[in-house]
Design an enzyme around this catalytic site. Structure first.
Site, short mmCIF file in Angstrom:
data_model
loop_
_atom_site.label_atom_id
_atom_site.label_comp_id
_atom_site.label_asym_id
_atom_site.label_seq_id
_atom_site.Cartn_x
_atom_site.Cartn_y
_atom_site.Cartn_z
N LYS A 13 -6.48 2.41 33.13
CA LYS A 13 -5.36 2.05 34.02
C LYS A 13 -4.72 0.81 33.43
O LYS A 13 -5.31 -0.27 33.44
CB LYS A 13 -5.92 1.76 35.42
CG LYS A 13 -4.99 2.07 36.56
CD LYS A 13 -3.85 1.15 36.84
CE LYS A 13 -4.11 -0.26 37.24
NZ LYS A 13 -2.86 -1.08 37.12
N GLY B 12 -9.03 -9.14 33.50
CA GLY B 12 -8.07 -9.63 34.47
C GLY B 12 -8.59 -10.88 35.14
O GLY B 12 -9.41 -11.61 34.57
N SER B 13 -8.13 -11.12 36.35
CA SER B 13 -8.47 -12.36 37.05
C SER B 13 -9.91 -12.32 37.59
O SER B 13 -10.47 -11.25 37.84
CB SER B 13 -7.50 -12.56 38.20
OG SER B 13 -7.62 -11.49 39.10
N THR B 14 -10.44 -13.50 37.80
CA THR B 14 -11.81 -13.61 38.33
C THR B 14 -11.87 -12.98 39.72
O THR B 14 -12.84 -12.30 40.07
CB THR B 14 -12.21 -15.10 38.37
OG1 THR B 14 -12.15 -15.59 37.02
CG2 THR B 14 -13.62 -15.29 38.90
N VAL C 55 -10.05 -10.47 41.10
CA VAL C 55 -10.10 -9.00 41.10
C VAL C 55 -11.38 -8.53 40.39
O VAL C 55 -12.00 -7.55 40.80
CB VAL C 55 -8.83 -8.40 40.44
CG1 VAL C 55 -8.93 -6.88 40.37
CG2 VAL C 55 -7.59 -8.79 41.23
N GLY C 56 -11.82 -9.27 39.38
CA GLY C 56 -13.06 -8.91 38.68
C GLY C 56 -14.23 -8.82 39.63
O GLY C 56 -15.07 -7.91 39.52
N GLU D 34 -14.20 -9.30 31.63
CA GLU D 34 -13.55 -10.32 30.80
C GLU D 34 -12.51 -10.99 31.69
O GLU D 34 -11.46 -10.40 31.97
CB GLU D 34 -12.85 -9.68 29.60
CG GLU D 34 -13.77 -8.89 28.69
CD GLU D 34 -14.62 -9.77 27.79
OE1 GLU D 34 -14.57 -11.01 27.92
OE2 GLU D 34 -15.34 -9.20 26.95
N CYS E 293 -5.99 -15.39 27.85
CA CYS E 293 -7.19 -15.83 28.58
C CYS E 293 -7.90 -16.93 27.83
O CYS E 293 -8.48 -17.83 28.43
CB CYS E 293 -8.13 -14.66 28.80
SG CYS E 293 -8.51 -13.80 27.28
N GLU F 90 -6.73 -21.81 36.16
CA GLU F 90 -6.00 -21.21 35.04
C GLU F 90 -4.50 -21.19 35.37
O GLU F 90 -4.10 -20.62 36.38
CB GLU F 90 -6.52 -19.80 34.83
CG GLU F 90 -6.06 -19.17 33.58
CD GLU F 90 -6.76 -17.84 33.35
OE1 GLU F 90 -6.90 -17.08 34.32
OE2 GLU F 90 -7.16 -17.59 32.20
#
Ligand code: NAD
Length: 481
Positions: free
Chosen positions: A177, A230-232, A234-235, A252, A286, A384
């Site tokens: 995706k 992606g972001s922490t 959503v991770g 990651e 990142c 970030e």
């Protein structure tokens, strides 16, 4: 070979070797101008089900192909990507706003992933374990089955290669995706995979929005492994969805990587590199070295050099190949502006404002920004920013420098600038991060180098031979002789 007209108005998913439309679409906005580039199929549960089922069907035959067969197909795909660099770079530059030459480089790196894993898979072996003379014990690295990949918008082609190449080289079938903002190169690459002779269902791309197609892929009960970039925030949702059905995950996530510039360093080189790295992809990397920790004795020199470099920067639409393109969206521009405005008490040495090159008012541009005197506890030093912004904090000792470097929740990469060999190794060992550079900076480095974070930067490693371990499981076979 041209596999799809680049100017198609609707970007559709590519599942089981075929384009697949969805009932709804969303607009693909060009961040260089604010105008629309066309529409994108807004896939959901139905298309994710279709893609996972196709991958499962394909995996029965794909997992028993020989490494040589997979190697040949991956190498052929790498060749097709190389042939299509100009088309891919243009699509990527329009979708993301990144300068054209950086997009060309991303296409080359994507090809390199497929070529690298085409080589590596032919020498990826199990072990023979001498347990007892009457037992023959050996291990096999077996593919997991169907792998799901959800990626960010900052390096769409590189992230496609980084995820899909090792997964399919190891004998899995992939469903990817792409990020909402940057779907077109992923679909184009899936079509190239089909043109290279990869069987239908081995590489599937489902376009759509994160909370719809992304969430459906993360929660799908028939996906055997998830990789997420992606972001922490959503991770952790992805890891939660995977944990509920006990599927392994590679995460990651974000970073707040630091350059540690000591007084004995080649200061000119350190400052120039720090400036160039934050300009790359408008700082939306990142592993961007967004924090500059500098010995108070060379602080003035470093600042002056960076401000000079920023002063010479060209800004404009990605497709015109400037030094600095727009951010990926107006939303991202607002985020960067908000962080800079939060820097009360610090000294904005350069930039700090949005830009409108050539009077383009609909773009998402932000001037390169250098902020000095930043309190290490401030939001801009801890969170970030993901823009062309460097924050500067001084230190008086090596211990203080290391403590500052390790003083955020993130730990992705870092750089030590010094001519003292002992200090270089000492500090490299003490700074937390998946990659540490000494007197250089790689922003992730080559495809050969294992990459990933500690703490809130994620877990697991992509790239290099190590990535194949994530996409396989060890089976030990014990034979009584
Ligand atoms: P994001 O987390 O918002 O989105 C990343 C992906 O997740 C996109 O494909 C998005 O559609 C999808 N997504 C969003 N919500 C979802 C949900 N509820 N369920 C499932 N999928 C969902 O991140 P972003 O803003 O697009 O990317 C920027 C972030 O990515 C930064 O934090 C950056 O550091 C990180 N990043 C990390 C690396 C790395 O290798 N460590 C590389 C690139 C980017």
């Amino acid at each position: 070979m041209t596999v799809s007209p680049a100017a198609e108005r609707v970007t559709e998913s590519f599942i089981d070797g075929e384009p697949v439309r969805s009932a709804a679409t969303y607009p693909n906005v060009d961040p260089s101008t604010g105008t629309t580039l066309g529409d994108v199929a807004r896939a959901g549960d139905k298309e994710i089900d279709q893609a996972v089922a196709a991958a499962r069907r394909a995996s029965r035959a794909w997992r028993v192909t020989t490494p040589e067969q997979r190697s040949d197909l991956l190498a052929r795909l790498a060749g097709l990507i190389d042939d299509e660099i100009e088309t891919l770079a243009r699509l990527e530059s329009e979708d993301s706003g990144k300068p054209l030459s950086q997009a060309r480089n991303d296409a080359r790196v994507c090809a390199r992933y497929f070529r690298f894993y085409s080589h590596v898979i032919e020498s990826y072996y199990g072990l023979s374990i001498p347990l007892r003379p009457d037992l023959h014990v050996y291990t096999r690295r077996e593919p997991l089955g169907v792998t799901g990949h959800i990626v960010a918008w900052n390096y769409p082609m590189q992230l496609f290669g980084r995820a899909v190449a090792p997964a399919i080289a190891a004998g899995n079938c992939a469903v990817l995706k792409p990020a909402d903002e940057t779907p077109r190169t992923a679909v184009y690459l899936a079509r190239l995979a089909a043109a290279a002779g990869l069987p239908p269902g081995v590489v599937n791309v489902v376009t759509g929005l994160g909370p719809e197609a992304g969430a459906a892929l993360a929660a799908h009960p028939d996906v055997d492994h998830l990789s997420f970039v992606g972001s922490t925030e959503v991770g952790s949702l992805i890891a939660g969805a995977a944990a509920r059905r006990v599927a392994p995950v590679t995460l990651e996530l974000g970073g707040k990587s630091a350059h540690l510039v000591f007084a004995d360093a080649d200061v000119e080189r350190a400052a120039t590199t720090a400036a160039n790295v934050i300009l790359q992809n408008a700082g939306q990397t990142c592993s961007a070295g967004s924090r500059l920790l500098v010995d108070e004795r060379v602080h003035g020199q470093v600042l002056q050099r960076i401000a000079e470099r920023f002063g010479a920067v060209t800004i404009g639409p990605g497709i015109t190949d400037p030094d600095l393109g727009p951010l990926v969206s107006r939303k991202q521009q607002d985020r960067v502006r908000g962080y800079v405005e939060s820097a009360k008490g610090a000294d904005i040495v350069y930039g700090g404002t949005v830009a409108e090159p050539d009077g383009i008012s609909g773009g998402a541009y932000f001037n390169p920004t250098l902020i000095d005197g930043v309190d290490p506890a401030a939001r801009i030093a801890q969170e970030e920013i993901f823009g062309p912004v460097i924050t500067v904090t001084t230190f008086g000792s090596e211990e203080e420098a290391v403590a500052l470097a390790n003083g955020t929740d993130y730990a992705l990469i870092g750089a030590v600038w010094t001519t003292d060999l002992a200090r270089a190794h000492r500090v490299a060992a003490q700074v937390d991060g998946g990659q540490i550079y000494v007197n250089t900076y790689g922003a992730g480095g080559g495809v050969e180098l294992p990459f990933g974070g500690f703490r809130k930067s994620g877990y697991g490693r992509e790239k290099g031979v190590e990535a194949l371990d994530a996409y396989t499981a060890t089976k030990t076979i014990v034979v009584q002789l």
